[in-house]
Design a protein around this motif. Structure first.
Motif, short mmCIF file in Angstrom:
data_model
loop_
_atom_site.label_atom_id
_atom_site.label_comp_id
_atom_site.label_asym_id
_atom_site.label_seq_id
_atom_site.Cartn_x
_atom_site.Cartn_y
_atom_site.Cartn_z
N ALA A 15 0.83 -1.21 0.00
CA ALA A 15 0.00 0.00 0.00
C ALA A 15 0.86 1.26 0.00
O ALA A 15 2.09 1.19 0.06
CB ALA A 15 -0.93 -0.01 1.21
N SER A 16 0.19 2.39 -0.04
CA SER A 16 0.86 3.69 -0.04
C SER A 16 0.35 4.55 1.12
O SER A 16 -0.78 4.38 1.58
CB SER A 16 0.61 4.44 -1.36
N LEU A 17 1.19 5.46 1.55
CA LEU A 17 0.83 6.45 2.55
C LEU A 17 1.56 7.74 2.21
O LEU A 17 2.66 7.70 1.64
CB LEU A 17 1.26 6.02 3.96
N ARG A 18 0.96 8.85 2.58
CA ARG A 18 1.64 10.13 2.43
C ARG A 18 1.72 10.81 3.78
O ARG A 18 0.70 11.08 4.41
CB ARG A 18 0.95 11.05 1.43
N ASP A 61 19.24 4.04 0.40
CA ASP A 61 19.08 2.95 -0.56
C ASP A 61 17.84 2.12 -0.29
O ASP A 61 17.20 1.60 -1.20
CB ASP A 61 20.32 2.05 -0.54
N SER A 62 17.47 2.00 0.99
CA SER A 62 16.36 1.15 1.37
C SER A 62 15.01 1.65 0.87
O SER A 62 14.04 0.88 0.80
CB SER A 62 16.32 0.99 2.90
N VAL A 63 14.92 2.93 0.52
CA VAL A 63 13.65 3.50 0.09
C VAL A 63 13.71 4.06 -1.33
O VAL A 63 12.66 4.48 -1.87
CB VAL A 63 13.16 4.60 1.05
N LYS A 64 14.87 4.07 -1.91
CA LYS A 64 15.03 4.64 -3.25
C LYS A 64 14.13 3.91 -4.25
O LYS A 64 14.07 2.68 -4.29
CB LYS A 64 16.50 4.53 -3.67
N LEU A 80 6.15 13.21 2.42
CA LEU A 80 6.84 11.97 2.12
C LEU A 80 5.80 11.00 1.56
O LEU A 80 4.96 10.49 2.31
CB LEU A 80 7.51 11.37 3.35
N GLN A 81 5.85 10.79 0.26
CA GLN A 81 4.98 9.82 -0.39
C GLN A 81 5.66 8.46 -0.33
O GLN A 81 6.77 8.29 -0.85
CB GLN A 81 4.72 10.22 -1.85
N MET A 82 5.01 7.52 0.31
CA MET A 82 5.58 6.19 0.49
C MET A 82 4.76 5.18 -0.28
O MET A 82 3.56 5.00 0.01
CB MET A 82 5.62 5.83 1.98
N ASN A 83 5.37 4.56 -1.25
CA ASN A 83 4.71 3.57 -2.09
C ASN A 83 5.32 2.19 -1.89
O ASN A 83 6.44 2.07 -1.39
CB ASN A 83 4.83 3.98 -3.56
N TRP A 111 12.99 19.05 15.30
CA TRP A 111 12.37 17.75 15.06
C TRP A 111 10.87 17.83 15.32
O TRP A 111 10.43 18.49 16.26
CB TRP A 111 12.98 16.70 15.98
N GLY A 112 10.12 17.11 14.49
CA GLY A 112 8.72 16.92 14.77
C GLY A 112 8.53 15.82 15.78
O GLY A 112 9.47 15.15 16.19
N GLN A 113 7.29 15.59 16.17
CA GLN A 113 6.99 14.66 17.24
C GLN A 113 6.94 13.20 16.79
O GLN A 113 6.95 12.31 17.62
CB GLN A 113 5.64 15.01 17.90
N GLY A 114 6.93 12.96 15.49
CA GLY A 114 6.90 11.60 15.00
C GLY A 114 5.49 11.12 14.72
O GLY A 114 4.53 11.49 15.40
N THR A 115 5.37 10.28 13.70
CA THR A 115 4.09 9.66 13.36
C THR A 115 4.33 8.19 13.05
O THR A 115 5.28 7.84 12.35
CB THR A 115 3.43 10.40 12.17
N GLN A 116 3.48 7.34 13.60
CA GLN A 116 3.67 5.89 13.50
C GLN A 116 3.19 5.36 12.16
O GLN A 116 2.06 5.64 11.74
CB GLN A 116 2.92 5.17 14.62
N VAL A 117 4.04 4.59 11.51
CA VAL A 117 3.67 3.87 10.30
C VAL A 117 3.85 2.39 10.58
O VAL A 117 4.93 1.95 10.97
CB VAL A 117 4.55 4.29 9.11
N THR A 118 2.78 1.64 10.38
CA THR A 118 2.82 0.20 10.59
C THR A 118 2.36 -0.50 9.32
O THR A 118 1.28 -0.21 8.81
CB THR A 118 1.93 -0.22 11.76
N VAL A 119 3.20 -1.40 8.82
CA VAL A 119 2.90 -2.12 7.59
C VAL A 119 2.78 -3.59 7.93
O VAL A 119 3.73 -4.22 8.40
CB VAL A 119 4.00 -1.91 6.53
N SER A 120 1.60 -4.14 7.70
CA SER A 120 1.36 -5.55 8.00
C SER A 120 1.62 -6.40 6.77
O SER A 120 1.44 -5.96 5.63
CB SER A 120 -0.07 -5.75 8.48
N SER A 121 2.02 -7.63 7.01
CA SER A 121 2.35 -8.53 5.90
C SER A 121 1.13 -9.32 5.45
O SER A 121 0.09 -9.31 6.06
CB SER A 121 3.46 -9.50 6.33
#
Length: 121
Positions: A15-18, A61-64, A80-83, A111-121
């Motif tokens: 999936a994608s998240l922005r 490299d891990s996100v390129k 940050l568009q994450m695909n 720094w910002g406070q952070g936002t949680q991203v969780t990717v399930s398999s």
């Protein structure tokens, strides 16, 4: 500069998240903006950065090829568009600002406070 990150969530692999990071202040365009992430039990790691004026970008490299950073200086916001998200992308994502062109967290002043991203398999 105060930073407020948002847009995280729980998604399935592929999936994608922005993410968004809104900044206060009138000097936003003069800052290099970066995204970092920190997974449980791991150190904070660099993800990507973008310069203030010409929008030059650099990626780990891990996100390129999957993530895209952009900014709208008129809105004082960086995105940050994450695909094609993977379970290993699971982390708290932080936006940060610096006047140095760097991928080292120690060079980032705000720094910002952070936002949680969780990717399930």
């Amino acid at each position: 500069v105060q930073l407020q990150a948002s847009g995280g969530g729980l998604v399935q692999a592929g999936a994608s998240l922005r993410l968004s990071c809104a900044a206060s202040g009138r000097t936003f365009s003069t800052y290099v903006m970066g995204w970092f992430r920190q997974a449980p039990g791991k150190e904070r790691e660099f993800v990507t950065r973008i310069t203030g004026s010409d929008g030059n970008t650099y990626y780990a490299d891990s996100v390129k090829g999957r993530f895209v950073i952009s900014r709208d200086n008129a809105k004082n916001t960086v995105y940050l568009q994450m695909n094609s998200l993977k379970p290993e992308d699971t982390a708290v994502y932080y936006c940060a600002a610096t006047r140095v062109y760097s991928d080292s967290s120690r060079h980032y002043d705000y720094w910002g406070q952070g936002t949680q991203v969780t990717v399930s398999s």
